[in-house]
Design a protein around this motif. Structure first.
Motif, PDB file in Angstrom:
ATOM      1  N   TRP A 196      24.403   0.506   2.152  1.00  0.00           N
ATOM      2  CA  TRP A 196      24.471  -0.573   1.168  1.00  0.00           C
ATOM      3  C   TRP A 196      23.208  -0.662   0.328  1.00  0.00           C
ATOM      4  O   TRP A 196      23.261  -1.030  -0.844  1.00  0.00           O
ATOM      5  CB  TRP A 196      24.658  -1.920   1.882  1.00  0.00           C
ATOM      6  CG  TRP A 196      25.991  -2.140   2.496  1.00  0.00           C
ATOM      7  CD1 TRP A 196      26.282  -2.140   3.830  1.00  0.00           C
ATOM      8  CD2 TRP A 196      27.224  -2.406   1.821  1.00  0.00           C
ATOM      9  NE1 TRP A 196      27.621  -2.398   4.012  1.00  0.00           N
ATOM     10  CE2 TRP A 196      28.214  -2.567   2.808  1.00  0.00           C
ATOM     11  CE3 TRP A 196      27.596  -2.537   0.482  1.00  0.00           C
ATOM     12  CZ2 TRP A 196      29.554  -2.842   2.501  1.00  0.00           C
ATOM     13  CZ3 TRP A 196      28.913  -2.809   0.175  1.00  0.00           C
ATOM     14  CH2 TRP A 196      29.871  -2.958   1.170  1.00  0.00           C
ATOM     15  N   GLU A 197      22.077  -0.378   0.917  1.00  0.00           N
ATOM     16  CA  GLU A 197      20.799  -0.722   0.307  1.00  0.00           C
ATOM     17  C   GLU A 197      20.034   0.501  -0.187  1.00  0.00           C
ATOM     18  O   GLU A 197      19.338   0.442  -1.184  1.00  0.00           O
ATOM     19  CB  GLU A 197      19.973  -1.467   1.371  1.00  0.00           C
ATOM     20  CG  GLU A 197      18.792  -2.225   0.860  1.00  0.00           C
ATOM     21  CD  GLU A 197      19.181  -3.448   0.047  1.00  0.00           C
ATOM     22  OE1 GLU A 197      20.347  -3.888   0.151  1.00  0.00           O
ATOM     23  OE2 GLU A 197      18.327  -3.930  -0.703  1.00  0.00           O
ATOM     24  N   ARG A 198      20.169   1.603   0.529  1.00  0.00           N
ATOM     25  CA  ARG A 198      19.258   2.734   0.289  1.00  0.00           C
ATOM     26  C   ARG A 198      19.963   4.005  -0.114  1.00  0.00           C
ATOM     27  O   ARG A 198      19.345   5.062  -0.108  1.00  0.00           O
ATOM     28  CB  ARG A 198      18.525   3.080   1.589  1.00  0.00           C
ATOM     29  CG  ARG A 198      17.596   2.058   2.140  1.00  0.00           C
ATOM     30  CD  ARG A 198      16.952   2.664   3.391  1.00  0.00           C
ATOM     31  NE  ARG A 198      16.185   1.689   4.118  1.00  0.00           N
ATOM     32  CZ  ARG A 198      15.853   1.805   5.396  1.00  0.00           C
ATOM     33  NH1 ARG A 198      16.250   2.877   6.085  1.00  0.00           N
ATOM     34  NH2 ARG A 198      15.143   0.883   6.000  1.00  0.00           N
ATOM     35  N   ALA A 199      21.248   3.974  -0.358  1.00  0.00           N
ATOM     36  CA  ALA A 199      21.978   5.235  -0.518  1.00  0.00           C
ATOM     37  C   ALA A 199      21.578   5.988  -1.772  1.00  0.00           C
ATOM     38  O   ALA A 199      21.433   5.406  -2.848  1.00  0.00           O
ATOM     39  CB  ALA A 199      23.469   4.953  -0.540  1.00  0.00           C
ATOM     40  N   GLU A 200      21.394   7.292  -1.612  1.00  0.00           N
ATOM     41  CA  GLU A 200      21.398   8.196  -2.760  1.00  0.00           C
ATOM     42  C   GLU A 200      22.860   8.575  -2.986  1.00  0.00           C
ATOM     43  O   GLU A 200      23.680   8.438  -2.062  1.00  0.00           O
ATOM     44  CB  GLU A 200      20.604   9.468  -2.426  1.00  0.00           C
ATOM     45  CG  GLU A 200      19.187   9.232  -1.950  1.00  0.00           C
ATOM     46  CD  GLU A 200      18.259   8.790  -3.061  1.00  0.00           C
ATOM     47  OE1 GLU A 200      18.579   9.080  -4.237  1.00  0.00           O
ATOM     48  OE2 GLU A 200      17.243   8.151  -2.778  1.00  0.00           O
ATOM     49  N   ASN A 201      23.155   9.101  -4.150  1.00  0.00           N
ATOM     50  CA  ASN A 201      24.552   9.463  -4.401  1.00  0.00           C
ATOM     51  C   ASN A 201      25.106  10.423  -3.356  1.00  0.00           C
ATOM     52  O   ASN A 201      26.260  10.333  -2.954  1.00  0.00           O
ATOM     53  CB  ASN A 201      24.715  10.072  -5.796  1.00  0.00           C
ATOM     54  CG  ASN A 201      24.880   8.977  -6.840  1.00  0.00           C
ATOM     55  OD1 ASN A 201      25.266   7.851  -6.506  1.00  0.00           O
ATOM     56  ND2 ASN A 201      24.569   9.294  -8.079  1.00  0.00           N
ATOM     57  N   ALA A 202      24.228  11.338  -2.893  1.00  0.00           N
ATOM     58  CA  ALA A 202      24.685  12.345  -1.928  1.00  0.00           C
ATOM     59  C   ALA A 202      25.089  11.737  -0.579  1.00  0.00           C
ATOM     60  O   ALA A 202      25.779  12.367   0.207  1.00  0.00           O
ATOM     61  CB  ALA A 202      23.586  13.379  -1.708  1.00  0.00           C
TER      62      ALA A 202
END
Ligand code: ZN
Length: 251
Positions: A179-185
Motif C-alpha cells: 500500500w505504501e512503498r510499492a514500486e510498479n514491479a
C-alpha cells in the motif's frame, strides 16, 4: 510519498467483491504473519469472520518482532519479543483465536531467511513439518512481492514448503507494505493473479481493536527509542476500511 497500490486501483470498489460469508469456504485456515501485527493489519477482518462462522484458524508468527525498537533500554530484545508476542496473543483473542492456536517461530526480526540464505532449507523444513501437523485448507500469506524483506522471505519459505507437500492448499496473499512503498514491479502483474476484495462488514470493529492491541507499534508505550518503529496514521489508514484485499493465483 508513493502509494502505488491505490494509484493502480484508484477505485478499489471496482475489484471483484466477496461477501463476508465467502470465508466459510476457506475451511481450516492458517495465517502466516511475518511480524506480530501483520495478522491484524492484513487479515484481521477475515480472521474474525472465519471464527464467527466456526472455521478453525491457526496463526504462525515468523519473526520475533524484536527489531522495532533496537535502542530501547527499557525493552531489550528478549523483553520486546515477549511484549510483541503478548500483544499478538491479545489481538488474536479479540479476533476469536485462542493462544494455543498461535505458533511463534522466533526467527530474528529483519533476518527471516530468504531463498538465498544458508538457513533457508532449515526454515523450509520447519514450515513443512508445521503444515503436515496443522493440515490447513487455506493459507493466508503476505503478498509475494510485498516490499519488506521479511515478508518476501516468509512467502518464499512457505511456498517452498508447500511445493514439497502432497497436500493441496488454497493460497490467498494479502498486501501490507504494498500500500505504501510499492514500486510498479511489486504490483500484481501476472495474468493469472486475481484480485479480490473481501467485505468484512461488522468485523471491521474487531479488526480495529486487534490492531490497537499492538500498542508498542502504535502508541508511545516504548518511550526511550525516538528512532523506533511506529505505524504512522497514513499506514494505518490503509487498514481502516471495511474490506481486505486478497490476491489469488489461478492455477
Ligand atoms: Zn510485517
Amino acid at each position: 510519498m508513493s502509494n502505488s497500490l491505490q494509484v493502480s486501483f484508484a477505485d478499489v470498489s471496482e475489484i471483484e467483491s466477496w461477501e463476508a460469508e465467502t470465508v466459510i469456504s476457506w475451511g481450516k485456515t492458517l495465517v502466516v504473519a511475518p511480524h506480530p501485527d501483520d495478522e491484524s493489519l492484513g487479515c484481521g477482518g477475515a480472521v474474525a469472520l472465519l471464527r464467527k462462522f466456526g472455521n478453525e484458524v491457526t496463526v504462525l508468527a515468523v519473526s520475533d518482532g524484536a527489531l522495532s525498537h533496537p535502542n530501547s533500554k527499557k525493552f531489550p530484545p528478549a523483553k520486546l519479543r515477549d511484549l510483541r508476542e503478548s500483544e499478538m496473543t491479545d489481538a488474536l483473542e479479540i479476533l476469536g483465536v485462542s493462544a494455543d492456536k498461535i505458533t511463534f517461530l522466533r526467527f530474528r526480526d529483519g533476518s527471516v531467511p530468504g531463498e538465498l540464505s544458508d538457513d533457508f532449507a532449515a526454515a523450509v523444513t520447519i514450515i513443512r513439518n508445521h503444515l503436515a501437523k496443522i493440515s490447513p485448507q487455506t493459507i493466508l500469506l503476505p503478498w509475494r512481492r510485498d516490499p519488506h524483506l521479511d515478508h518476501l522471505a516468509s512467502w518464499q519459505i512457505v511456498k517452498a514448503a508447500m511445493a514439497d507437500s502432497r497436500d493441496d492448499y488454497r493460497v490467498l496473499e494479502y498486501p501490507i507494505w504494498l500500500w505504501e512503498r510499492a514500486e510498479n514491479a511489486d504490483l500484481p502483474r501476472e495474468r493469472n493473479i486475481k484480485i479480490h476484495r473481501l467485505k468484512i462488514n461488522d468485523a471491521t470493529v474487531q479488526k480495529q481493536l486487534a490492531i490497537r492491541a499492538h500498542a508498542s507499534q502504535i502508541t508511545g508505550l516504548i518511550d526511550d527509542d525516538p528512532g523506533g518503529f511506529h505505524l504512522s496514521a497514513e499506514v494505518l489508514a490503509h487498514f481502516d476500511v471495511p474490506f481486505e484485499i486478497y490476491f489469488e493465483e489461478i492455477k
